[in-house]
Design an enzyme around this catalytic site. Structure first.
Site: not given
Ligand code: ATR
Length: 278
Positions: A90, A135, A156-157, A106, A69
């Site tokens: 996308n 994303g 966000n984590r 999206d 993407k």
């Molecule tokens: P997408 O493009 O689908 O949003 P991504 O860019 O990988 O996918 O983002 C996934 C999201 O889920 C992120 O906000 C991620 O947090 P981080 O930025 O800290 O990685 C969050 N995420 C995934 N697994 C997680 C977990 N176990 N605990 C908390 N947040 C999580």
């Protein structure tokens, strides 16, 4: 000479998980259109060559899924503002002049889903609280701001990713610590989970809803399962909930309309067909 039927498809790696062929085939059949929608497994090293060749084989465009993407933006000749601001595409349109036009639907899918499920809802009503900063969050946050949200809170984590969204999207964005996600719910009118937590095979989303107002609309972009734990818990508090399946369906609509020349419906028959095909 008869013209060949319109062709479109989806590229990714892997591609077998994609629901798009199911969805497009349903619409083609339902509207009784000739045309084909093809899933294509592409190696990264072949991406540019494939994208340059497809228009020559009669393709009008393709959807793009993980992991391409972001990369396709660098290959496309033009990008819509929303694709550029999100930093990912996308939907690729192969134009008659040979140029590739990149779009990101999206955010459109996200907001159309909520608007259709909850016609009274508007983003301007009050703060939105977004979990995640990946994303999908970029698409959700930019769309909420465009729709007039007075404040978009992000937890966000990895806090640095949320800070990056704030620096990209401006002062209406506020950043909250992941440990404060429950507190962030206070006074929220809209809550959106954009993380993968709660999805089949992933960890649970541990979030206190004690501060969540009953008047809030809660949306999960996770659609497997369709009714996530977050939605169940929010519903039992009295909140209106919107599942993530609709976003998947609505984001496909602009591509279908462009490539096959008809605007399909998103309705319960489609939802059921997609769910039955899993
Ligand atoms: P997408 O493009 O689908 O949003 P991504 O860019 O990988 O996918 O983002 C996934 C999201 O889920 C992120 O906000 C991620 O947090 P981080 O930025 O800290 O990685 C969050 N995420 C995934 N697994 C997680 C977990 N176990 N605990 C908390 N947040 C999580």
């Amino acid at each position: 000479m008869t013209e060949s039927p319109p062709l479109a498809g989806v590229i990714g790696n892997p591609i077998s998980h994609s629901k798009s062929p199911l969805l497009f085939d349903y619409w083609l059949r339902r509207l009784d259109l000739s045309g084909h929608y093809v899933p294509m497994h592409v190696e990264r090293s072949d991406l540019k060559t494939v994208l340059e060749a497809l228009p020559k084989a009669g393709f009008r465009g393709v959807n793009v899924t993980v992991p391409f993407k972001e990369e396709v933006l660098g290959i496309a000749d033009l990008a819509t503002d929303r694709a550029a601001i999100i930093g990912a595409a996308n939907t690729l349109i192969f134009r008659a002049d040979g140029r590739i036009h990149a779009d990101n639907t999206d955010g459109y899918g996200f907001i159309e889903n909520i608007r259709n499920a909850e016609p009274e809802w508007t983003a301007v009503d009050g703060p939105s609280a977004v979990l995640g900063a990946g994303g999908a969050a970029r698409a959700v946050v930019s769309t909420l701001l465009e729709a007039g949200a007075p404040e978009v809170r992000i937890a966000n984590r990895t806090r640095a990713r949320a800070e990056r969204l704030k620096s990209d999207f401006g002062i209406r964005v506020t950043v909250w610590d992941w440990t404060q996600a429950g507190v962030m719910m206070e006074g929220a009118k809209t809550v959106i989970n954009t993380t993968s937590l709660g999805m089949v095979g992933k960890g649970p989303l541990k979030l206190s809803l004690d501060e969540l107002p009953e008047s809030a609309v809660v949306n999960d972009i996770v659609y497997a399962p369709v009714e996530t734990e977050l939605l169940k818990r929010a519903r039992s508090r009295g909140c209106r909930v919107v599942d993530g399946l609709g976003m998947l369906l609505y984001q496909a609509l602009p591509g279908f309309e462009r490539w096959f020349g008809h605007r399909p419906d998103v309705d319960d028959d489609l939802r059921n067909a997609v769910l039955a095909g899993w």
